[in-house]
Scaffold this motif. Sequence first.
Motif, short mmCIF file in Angstrom:
data_model
loop_
_atom_site.label_atom_id
_atom_site.label_comp_id
_atom_site.label_asym_id
_atom_site.label_seq_id
_atom_site.Cartn_x
_atom_site.Cartn_y
_atom_site.Cartn_z
N MET A 23 57.84 51.95 68.71
CA MET A 23 58.50 52.69 69.77
C MET A 23 59.78 51.93 70.06
O MET A 23 60.09 50.96 69.38
N ARG A 24 60.52 52.34 71.05
CA ARG A 24 61.79 51.69 71.35
C ARG A 24 61.63 50.19 71.62
O ARG A 24 62.33 49.38 71.07
N GLN A 116 55.93 57.99 76.87
CA GLN A 116 57.21 57.29 76.99
C GLN A 116 57.43 56.78 78.41
O GLN A 116 57.96 55.69 78.61
N SER A 117 56.99 57.55 79.40
CA SER A 117 57.11 57.11 80.80
C SER A 117 56.24 55.89 81.06
O SER A 117 56.65 54.96 81.75
N ASP A 119 55.34 53.72 78.79
CA ASP A 119 56.02 52.64 78.08
C ASP A 119 57.15 52.07 78.93
O ASP A 119 57.24 50.86 79.13
N ARG A 120 58.01 52.94 79.45
CA ARG A 120 59.14 52.47 80.25
C ARG A 120 58.67 51.71 81.49
O ARG A 120 59.17 50.63 81.80
#
Length: 132
Positions: A23-24, A116-117, A119-120
């Motif tokens: 992932m990022r 993704q949320s 993760d952030r």
Amino acid sequence: GTAIILRRLQASWRRPPCGSTPMRNAWLVTAHGGEDGLRQARELRPDAITLDVMMPGMDGWAVLSALKADPDIADIPVIMLTTSQAEEDVLRSYDLHANCYVTKPVDLEKFIVVVQSIDRFWLNVVTLPPCK
């Protein structure tokens, strides 16, 4: 259901964990069932773990209980990520010391946004204890 392990990228890693998805800012490792998730949590010491309530073998609550009972990994944040909206499931998760409860969208695109949320938030916003 599966357990998903999020692990920040580390310069010391020569290669990513086996079976992981980049992932990022992290590697996403999917465990196949509760026992596998618990084993990987102990091996990888992830920065955060998501658990579905319904998993093959050990269910999410049994994994959550085992995670929180093990002093070596009890401090890892655990996010219950499941399709259940039942109040008793939410209450049971928090009673077992889940860090949060998120209802998993059935739609794939919305699910990706939720992951993704997570993760952030867990890897970029909160301050986590240092890795042991």
